[in-house]
Design an enzyme around this catalytic site. Sequence first.
Site, PDB file in Angstrom:
ATOM      1  N   ASP A  37       3.882  -1.210  11.497  1.00  0.00           N
ATOM      2  CA  ASP A  37       3.455   0.131  11.105  1.00  0.00           C
ATOM      3  C   ASP A  37       2.839   0.786  12.335  1.00  0.00           C
ATOM      4  OD1 ASP A  37       2.776   1.761   8.335  1.00  0.00           O
ATOM      5  OD2 ASP A  37       1.467   2.250  10.027  1.00  0.00           O
ATOM      6  N   SER A  65       6.751   7.233  13.028  1.00  0.00           N
ATOM      7  CA  SER A  65       6.604   5.925  12.385  1.00  0.00           C
ATOM      8  C   SER A  65       7.360   4.823  13.112  1.00  0.00           C
ATOM      9  CB  SER A  65       7.098   6.007  10.950  1.00  0.00           C
ATOM     10  OG  SER A  65       8.483   5.771  10.920  1.00  0.00           O
ATOM     11  N   ARG A  89       9.279   2.803  11.417  1.00  0.00           N
ATOM     12  CA  ARG A  89      10.316   2.346  10.477  1.00  0.00           C
ATOM     13  C   ARG A  89      11.624   2.019  11.193  1.00  0.00           C
ATOM     14  NH1 ARG A  89       9.962   8.176   7.588  1.00  0.00           N
ATOM     15  NH2 ARG A  89       7.821   7.438   7.619  1.00  0.00           N
ATOM     16  N   ARG A 116      -0.439  12.938  10.075  1.00  0.00           N
ATOM     17  CA  ARG A 116       0.878  13.520  10.378  1.00  0.00           C
ATOM     18  C   ARG A 116       1.146  14.721   9.489  1.00  0.00           C
ATOM     19  NH1 ARG A 116       3.785   7.701  11.246  1.00  0.00           N
ATOM     20  NH2 ARG A 116       3.169   7.622  13.447  1.00  0.00           N
ATOM     21  N   ASP A 157       0.801  -1.225   0.000  1.00  0.00           N
ATOM     22  CA  ASP A 157       0.000   0.000   0.000  1.00  0.00           C
ATOM     23  C   ASP A 157       0.838   1.281   0.000  1.00  0.00           C
ATOM     24  OD1 ASP A 157       1.047  -0.359   2.525  1.00  0.00           O
ATOM     25  OD2 ASP A 157      -0.841  -0.277   3.610  1.00  0.00           O
ATOM     26  N   HIS A 158       2.093   1.187   0.432  1.00  0.00           N
ATOM     27  CA  HIS A 158       2.899   2.394   0.583  1.00  0.00           C
ATOM     28  C   HIS A 158       3.666   2.770  -0.678  1.00  0.00           C
ATOM     29  CE1 HIS A 158       2.198   1.936   4.870  1.00  0.00           C
ATOM     30  NE2 HIS A 158       2.953   2.984   5.149  1.00  0.00           N
TER      31      HIS A 158
END
Length: 649
Positions: free
Chosen positions: A117, A543, A545, A377, A62-63
């Site tokens: 996520d 995030s 990440r 965000r 999706d990203h």
Amino acid sequence: MNLVEKIVSDHLVSGEAVPGARVGIKVDQTLTQDATGTMTYLEFEALGLDRVETELSVSYVDHNMSQFGPENHNDHLYLQSIAARAGVFYSRAGNGICHQVHLERFSRPGAVLLGADSHTPTSGGMGAMAIGVGGLDVALAMGGQPFVVDCPRVIGVRLTGALGPWVAAKDVILRVLQILSTKGNVGHVLEYFGPGVDSLSVPERSTITNMGAEVGVTTSIFPSDDRTRDYLRAQGREDVWQPLAADEGAEYDRLIDIDLGELEPLAAAPSSPDSVVSVSDVAGIDVHQVLVGSCTNSSFRDLMVVAGVLEGRTVHPGVHVGIAPGSRQVFEMIAAHGALQTFISAGCRILESGCGPCIGQGMSPGNDRVSVRTFNRNFMGRSGTPADKVYLASPETAVAAALTGKLIDPRDIPSVLGVEYPAFAWPEKFHIDDAMIIPPAASSDGMEIERGPTIGDPPSNDALPATIRGKVLLKAGDKITTDHIMPAGPFLKFRSNIPRYSEAVFTAFNTASAPTFAERAAEWRDAGGHGVVVGGESYGQGSSREHAAICPMYLGIKVKIAMSFERIHFANLVNFGIAPLLFTDDADYDAILDGEELTIDDLPDQLRAGDTVTVSSPSRAAEFVVRHDLTAGEVEVVIAGGKLNTLAK
Ligand code: MIC
Ligand code: SF4
């Protein structure tokens, strides 16, 4: 017991369920998305794991869907092949944003869901305990390991009343951010309860739990009630429903009261989700872009309300309007109900179901142009435009700006535009078609993994050296986000190529006249030194990440010293062998100079011996004491150079 205590006790594998104590909890479900997922499955492979041991694991794409160059498609092919082999469901590009699709098709009340996520708590709207973590923690959970976390302190949010017209679930979470801000909430969970809960549908509850990520809490959760049952029935999944709520008189660490009926439209002004203002206070500001979508606000309800206002009108000539449906289900349903036609006729730009502009994949606003987004965000530069001016608001506020070219209180829409609040009713049945979700193969035998040339290996790290020959490569301020540390946007496609992605570390702090952070760090590393990064309060917001730890690790960073760390980033630093140390005195933070050399003698021994570490600055002839919050196990992980090394042992 409150609801969180009930779910934690139900899943407790180790430790005592006492707030603040480390507990191990059983993980029922996991999710990954492509931008974090490729590394997660590479780690899963590096750990020698074969098939997942969870009740359900899903891999979403999706990203990273812009596909400039072969990188994204190579990642997708790898993800699809490893999912089939590892026993993971694979939601193809175009099927929607992981959190929205997971809510629709997979989450269940009472489940523990771990996701690579930070907005995984979206499923908390259904009564799941859904937690965002780094990829390596998801890889371990897929391998059947319990998740280790501080047993949370629970903040109760008692909702009363019902939202008035033009006031939305987004305004509830913006109000919570106004009260709690984005910092100081590590180790807490937000649990919603009270008579007002019943007035909110599951997707509205999920807007609220989704953006709890910005508060910095471990997760947010709603009870599971008749509204939850209605939603699951409409999704054809009533069988997974169970009622769940806190006991009468349950206790909370802290209590917040919100009367939904008294809320007004709010917005987060540039450039932090907690810079919350009343829309009426900023009314009149010119707006040049409006984007409706993201995992926060792209449900069928959200888009139908926007379409209801746009119907028969054209967007303001000065405003670019983009609409990104959260999932293929939502896309199909807005088409079937005429809203897609309304958007096209109104002059909206229709984007595919995915993260898109939320993670800087296109539609960056022009310089000094105000963008109003229904996202979660607005960190500076996240849109792809340096010094951007992004306001976060509800779909109601967004559509008002789309038509008037200004920020206006959406409650003024009837008088300004002559439109009444659109009537909306949830359908009895959603459009259900799981054709874009590929189930895994029954066995991994003979299954090949597609590994394109742009996919590297997870990088290895050395053990922590005895003496840190450190240099402060950057002294950053408060609220440094992982978008500052490891930007996404045009760099997102390098997620599977650590050497290349590392060139972008701390891009936001680079200037044209000096070497970049990455150049300075690599030079110091290659000279045998160890990089140190200094931060203020709430370091590592945003995030999940893990690249915000992996890439600095690759550049030779061994130590980060801050006033406080956010939960997910702290865990990622430990996982990749960077020591997260804490200032004990503000004066030490103030005194530290960018570029100065710091020495830490016998760091492994100091970490093992207690919770303080002495640091010396030869140039200032000074010594200061920092502390750490690591458990004995985490100390060993950091000393070994990260969890992959510990587990290999
Ligand atoms: C985000 O919203 O920042 C992301 C992109 O979804 C991240 C994950 C990532 O960086 O891949 C998140 O929220 O964890
Ligand atoms: Fe995607 Fe944005 Fe949600 Fe992150 S916050 S998962 S980038 S839509």
